[in-house]
Design a protein around this motif. Structure first.
Motif, mmCIF file in Angstrom:
data_model
loop_
_atom_site.group_PDB
_atom_site.id
_atom_site.type_symbol
_atom_site.label_atom_id
_atom_site.label_comp_id
_atom_site.label_asym_id
_atom_site.label_seq_id
_atom_site.Cartn_x
_atom_site.Cartn_y
_atom_site.Cartn_z
ATOM 1 N N MET A 136 -40.306 -42.421 35.585
ATOM 2 C CA MET A 136 -40.949 -42.221 34.316
ATOM 3 C C MET A 136 -42.362 -41.724 34.551
ATOM 4 O O MET A 136 -43.326 -42.471 34.492
ATOM 5 C CB MET A 136 -40.954 -43.507 33.534
ATOM 6 N N GLU A 137 -42.452 -40.461 34.836
ATOM 7 C CA GLU A 137 -43.736 -39.859 35.149
ATOM 8 C C GLU A 137 -44.459 -39.489 33.871
ATOM 9 O O GLU A 137 -43.889 -38.961 32.943
ATOM 10 C CB GLU A 137 -43.496 -38.603 35.983
ATOM 11 N N SER A 138 -45.730 -39.774 33.825
ATOM 12 C CA SER A 138 -46.527 -39.452 32.665
ATOM 13 C C SER A 138 -47.980 -39.443 33.064
ATOM 14 O O SER A 138 -48.379 -40.090 34.027
ATOM 15 C CB SER A 138 -46.288 -40.485 31.566
ATOM 16 N N LYS A 139 -48.792 -38.700 32.334
ATOM 17 C CA LYS A 139 -50.219 -38.657 32.601
ATOM 18 C C LYS A 139 -50.901 -39.749 31.801
ATOM 19 O O LYS A 139 -50.584 -39.976 30.647
ATOM 20 C CB LYS A 139 -50.794 -37.306 32.196
ATOM 21 N N VAL A 140 -51.856 -40.430 32.412
ATOM 22 C CA VAL A 140 -52.603 -41.472 31.731
ATOM 23 C C VAL A 140 -54.046 -41.022 31.638
ATOM 24 O O VAL A 140 -54.631 -40.592 32.608
ATOM 25 C CB VAL A 140 -52.547 -42.818 32.495
ATOM 26 N N LYS A 141 -54.614 -41.116 30.467
ATOM 27 C CA LYS A 141 -56.017 -40.797 30.256
ATOM 28 C C LYS A 141 -56.627 -41.944 29.478
ATOM 29 O O LYS A 141 -55.985 -42.539 28.636
ATOM 30 C CB LYS A 141 -56.164 -39.505 29.451
ATOM 31 N N PHE A 142 -57.868 -42.250 29.761
ATOM 32 C CA PHE A 142 -58.551 -43.290 29.008
ATOM 33 C C PHE A 142 -59.315 -42.636 27.867
ATOM 34 O O PHE A 142 -60.086 -41.716 28.068
ATOM 35 C CB PHE A 142 -59.501 -44.079 29.909
ATOM 36 N N ALA A 143 -59.061 -43.090 26.675
ATOM 37 C CA ALA A 143 -59.745 -42.562 25.502
ATOM 38 C C ALA A 143 -61.180 -43.060 25.481
ATOM 39 O O ALA A 143 -61.532 -44.012 26.162
ATOM 40 C CB ALA A 143 -59.005 -42.997 24.235
ATOM 41 N N GLN A 144 -62.000 -42.407 24.702
ATOM 42 C CA GLN A 144 -63.405 -42.781 24.639
ATOM 43 C C GLN A 144 -63.612 -44.132 23.984
ATOM 44 O O GLN A 144 -64.564 -44.807 24.276
ATOM 45 C CB GLN A 144 -64.186 -41.695 23.911
ATOM 46 N N ILE A 145 -62.717 -44.524 23.097
ATOM 47 C CA ILE A 145 -62.844 -45.825 22.450
ATOM 48 C C ILE A 145 -62.310 -46.874 23.413
ATOM 49 O O ILE A 145 -61.203 -46.767 23.906
ATOM 50 C CB ILE A 145 -62.052 -45.864 21.128
ATOM 51 N N THR A 146 -63.101 -47.892 23.674
ATOM 52 C CA THR A 146 -62.699 -48.937 24.601
ATOM 53 C C THR A 146 -61.395 -49.580 24.147
ATOM 54 O O THR A 146 -61.205 -49.875 22.985
ATOM 55 C CB THR A 146 -63.795 -50.009 24.685
ATOM 56 N N GLY A 147 -60.501 -49.818 25.080
ATOM 57 C CA GLY A 147 -59.245 -50.480 24.773
ATOM 58 C C GLY A 147 -58.141 -49.547 24.325
ATOM 59 O O GLY A 147 -57.041 -49.984 24.049
ATOM 60 N N ARG A 148 -58.394 -48.249 24.253
ATOM 61 C CA ARG A 148 -57.355 -47.290 23.876
ATOM 62 C C ARG A 148 -57.017 -46.423 25.072
ATOM 63 O O ARG A 148 -57.865 -46.093 25.874
ATOM 64 C CB ARG A 148 -57.807 -46.407 22.716
ATOM 65 N N ARG A 149 -55.747 -46.055 25.156
ATOM 66 C CA ARG A 149 -55.272 -45.184 26.232
ATOM 67 C C ARG A 149 -54.375 -44.112 25.635
ATOM 68 O O ARG A 149 -53.700 -44.352 24.643
ATOM 69 C CB ARG A 149 -54.483 -45.987 27.253
ATOM 70 N N THR A 150 -54.355 -42.941 26.257
ATOM 71 C CA THR A 150 -53.442 -41.891 25.813
ATOM 72 C C THR A 150 -52.420 -41.620 26.911
ATOM 73 O O THR A 150 -52.729 -41.700 28.094
ATOM 74 C CB THR A 150 -54.179 -40.582 25.447
ATOM 75 N N PHE A 151 -51.202 -41.311 26.485
ATOM 76 C CA PHE A 151 -50.099 -41.024 27.393
ATOM 77 C C PHE A 151 -49.405 -39.768 26.887
ATOM 78 O O PHE A 151 -49.477 -39.438 25.705
ATOM 79 C CB PHE A 151 -49.086 -42.172 27.409
ATOM 80 N N GLU A 152 -48.712 -39.065 27.776
ATOM 81 C CA GLU A 152 -47.995 -37.858 27.400
ATOM 82 C C GLU A 152 -46.494 -38.060 27.602
ATOM 83 O O GLU A 152 -46.056 -38.459 28.676
ATOM 84 C CB GLU A 152 -48.485 -36.695 28.258
ATOM 85 N N LEU A 153 -45.726 -37.790 26.545
ATOM 86 C CA LEU A 153 -44.271 -37.845 26.602
ATOM 87 C C LEU A 153 -43.746 -36.421 26.505
ATOM 88 O O LEU A 153 -44.366 -35.574 25.860
ATOM 89 C CB LEU A 153 -43.719 -38.678 25.443
ATOM 90 N N THR A 154 -42.596 -36.142 27.113
ATOM 91 C CA THR A 154 -42.043 -34.787 27.107
ATOM 92 C C THR A 154 -40.630 -34.792 26.536
ATOM 93 O O THR A 154 -39.805 -35.616 26.916
ATOM 94 C CB THR A 154 -41.987 -34.220 28.547
ATOM 95 N N ILE A 155 -40.369 -33.847 25.620
ATOM 96 C CA ILE A 155 -39.010 -33.570 25.162
ATOM 97 C C ILE A 155 -38.624 -32.247 25.813
ATOM 98 O O ILE A 155 -39.319 -31.238 25.664
ATOM 99 C CB ILE A 155 -38.911 -33.459 23.623
ATOM 100 N N ALA A 156 -37.516 -32.238 26.545
ATOM 101 C CA ALA A 156 -37.063 -31.037 27.249
ATOM 102 C C ALA A 156 -36.599 -29.967 26.268
ATOM 103 O O ALA A 156 -36.188 -30.272 25.142
ATOM 104 C CB ALA A 156 -35.927 -31.391 28.205
#
Length: 122
Positions: free
Chosen positions: A1-21
């Motif tokens: 389950m590969e995905s990119k993780v980025k930390f959002a500027q707001i503390t306690g929030r994270r962004t992830f990327e999901l892919t539909i083929a």
């Protein structure tokens, strides 16, 4: 389950990327690592007009999210190129994060789609 993780500027929030083929309807799954889904960012090209959310405890068996046993699966109305707030459906959804999440388009996508999700720590 590969995905990119980025930390959002707001503390306690994270962004992830999901892919539909290309030609698919179901996104890759992502392990939420104790976070809860808040927002879905729809790419500028998207074929379907609704997304349903599926959750899993083990990453293998996924289940659509329902508000009530007799109701319809909860769906997100797709708005191209927009960040959409995922309403909190039920008390358990607010307090108890699921282990895995994936999104399902109601139509086969006409190209690979990268969908960003924004999650928060409970």
């Amino acid at each position: 389950m590969e995905s990119k993780v980025k930390f959002a500027q707001i503390t306690g929030r994270r962004t992830f990327e999901l892919t539909i083929a290309n030609g698919g309807t179901t996104s890759t799954a992502y392990e939420l690592n104790g976070t809860c889904l808040d927002y879905v960012i729809i790419p500028s090209a998207f074929t379907g007009d609704t997304l349903t959310i599926e959750y899993s405890i083990d990453g293998t068996n996924f289940y659509k999210l329902y508000g009530h046993a007799e109701g319809d699966a909860k769906a997100i109305k797709v708005e191209i190129g927009k960040c959409i707030w995922v309403e909190r459906w039920g008390e358990a959804f607010r307090r108890e994060p699921f282990n895995f999440v994936r999104l399902v388009s109601n139509s086969a996508e006409e190209g690979e789609r990268k969908i960003q999700i924004i999650c928060h720590l409970p």
